[in-house]
Design an enzyme around this catalytic site. Structure first.
Site, short mmCIF file in Angstrom:
data_model
loop_
_atom_site.label_atom_id
_atom_site.label_comp_id
_atom_site.label_asym_id
_atom_site.label_seq_id
_atom_site.Cartn_x
_atom_site.Cartn_y
_atom_site.Cartn_z
CB CYS A 307 -0.99 -0.03 1.17
SG CYS A 307 -2.34 1.16 0.97
CG HIS A 407 -3.30 -3.19 3.88
ND1 HIS A 407 -2.01 -2.95 4.30
CD2 HIS A 407 -3.82 -1.98 3.54
CE1 HIS A 407 -1.77 -1.65 4.22
NE2 HIS A 407 -2.84 -1.04 3.76
#
Length: 467
Positions: A307, A407
């Site tokens: 991310c 994630h």
């Protein structure tokens, strides 16, 4: 039927005990306001604190928005305020607290009799008590509370007595009991202090939770991160400012690697894999990395970015709305991957599934950055967000540098296969299973040390008092 788990300080064991009681009482986890950079999506695309999702999953429930009505995420440029799962943007503390009355009215309307309620920080602080929507205001409704006292840090009994006397007399009788956490040694040594506190307050002793490394649950914030695993390979996570969603690295606890959180380039000398984790502020985290001399070391290592960590590995980051930098700007990334990133005003919060040459990659996205490829093939294609069909290019792999936006993906088939290419073998089946195992183990340890039956009586007696 409701109870508040409170304390005199943060990181005292409230989250742990709440998770155990959600399971034992078959209740619903609830925290009106949480400040954390670890968050998690609900199935309908809302964003709540990870620890409330953890407590829900551990109790066999699906995470829902109402379980954490307000999530505060420090950003370096104010605080991102998330209300009922939706981002309200970055606000100053003054701006947020000017709205607290309206926010509390809605929170007050959803509090139910089936909730195990976790308060925030220390309850009864005189500079905060009238704005304490996660503890004091709920006690004013008549909901009873139990204190969790961290004896490892000292002052447990003094702080409990202080809280009792600092609270207004109108709610003191709602402090029903106290539990000693992280105790080492002979419990008989506590007898005199327990009697002293019971004789001076309305609280009763409800048990002791021993200091036990197995009771370390997935971290809620950076103050309680811990190293994981004891395998032969070394994985280093760079703990830069505004590091976020790092609880996903619990996957390495059951692997042939050992994971360490580090803050200095010299600590990377033996690292087989370096991870750049998520970050709530790419600009500040990136500047921190460069100023401390990490770039030259990273160029010689195998690096995985997730991310925000993936984003700062690119060439350029464009921030036209000033979401990261505080004002519209663009800035150079680390230049490890042939991508550019553009931040958009809309935030992606989703449970996501992608396809890749390594297999299915499942997890969740919480981001604003879009990836623009520079003559490079994406690592994966995101196919579903919150059950809706999409086609989003994501991820990159260039020599020793890898990045992706999802994630929790290291638990999935594709994530494990990527790590296997790097020599790392993951033994965990899923994030959900790891959470359930953690809560079940905590329950088994605590049930024989804490008077759960008496806590259940307090929980039920509140229902009788309300009716």
């Amino acid at each position: 039927m409701a109870i508040i788990i409170s304390s005199s300080m943060s990181d005292s064991g409230k989250s742990l005990l709440t998770a155990v009681l959600v399971k034992h009482l078959r209740g619903i986890p609830f925290k009106a306001q949480n400040m954390s950079l670890n968050s998690f999506p609900t199935k309908d695309g809302g964003e709540i604190a990870f620890i409330q999702a953890f407590q829900a999953i551990g109790g066999g429930l699906a995470p829902q928005r109402f379980m954490n009505p307000v999530l505060l995420k420090p950003s370096g440029k104010g605080i991102e305020v998330i209300v009922w799962g939706e981002s309200q943007g970055n606000l100053s503390a003054e701006e947020y607290y000017s709205k607290i009355g309206i926010i509390w009215e809605k929170i007050n309307s959803v509090i139910s009799k089936e909730m195990v309620i976790e308060s925030a920080g220390g309850i009864g602080e005189p500079n905060f008590i009238e704005r304490d929507i996660s503890g004091f205001k709920i006690m004013q409704r008549g909901v009873p509370s139990v204190l969790v006292l961290d004896i490892e840090r000292g002052g447990a009994f003094a702080s409990a007595y202080g809280i009792y006397n600092m609270l207004p007399s109108s709610v003191r009788d709602k402090l029903k009991g106290f539990i000693i956490n992280k105790f080492r040694g002979d419990e008989k040594l506590l007898d005199q202090a327990i009697s002293w506190l019971e004789n001076r307050t309305s609280m009763k002793y409800l048990g002791v939770i021993p200091y036990d490394e197995r009771l370390r649950i997935m971290a809620e914030d950076s103050m309680n991160v811990s190293d994981l695993g004891d395998g032969e390979l070394e994985v280093s996570v760079i703990s830069y400012p505004y590091m976020s969603n790092f609880n996903e690295f619990h996957v390495f606890a059951n692997s042939n690697a050992r994971l360490r959180f580090i803050t200095k380039p010299s600590q990377l000398s033996k690292a087989d894999l370096v991870i750049l984790p998520g970050t709530r502020n790419t600009k500040i985290s990136l500047t921190w990395l460069i100023e401390r001399g990490f770039l030259d070391v990273l160029k010689r290592k195998t690096v995985l970015g997730i991310c925000g960590g993936f984003q700062i590995m690119g060439n350029k980051l464009l921030d036209p709305f000033g979401l990261e930098a505080g004002e519209p700007s663009s800035y150079e990334g680390l230049g490890l991957l042939p991508i550019n990133v553009k931040f958009r005003s809309e935030k992606v919060v989703s449970i996501s599934r992608a396809r890749s040459d390594f297999g299915s990659i499942d997890g969740y996205e919480i981001r604003r950055g879009d990836i623009d490829y520079i003559r490079h093939k994406p690592l994966l294609q995101i196919e579903y967000r919150n059950g809706a069909k999409v086609e989003i290019e994501d991820g990159a792999w260039n020599e020793n540098f890898i990045g992706l936006s999802i994630h929790g993906s290291l638990y999935s088939e594709g994530g494990k296969a990527i790590l296997k290419q790097l020599g790392i073998k993951i033994g965990s089946s899923s994030l959900e299973d790891d959470i359930k195992k953690s809560v079940n183990l905590a329950y088994d340890i605590i049930k024989d040390k804490v008077d759960l039956e008496r806590i259940e009586q307090i929980y039920i007696e509140n229902d009788r008092n309300e009716t």
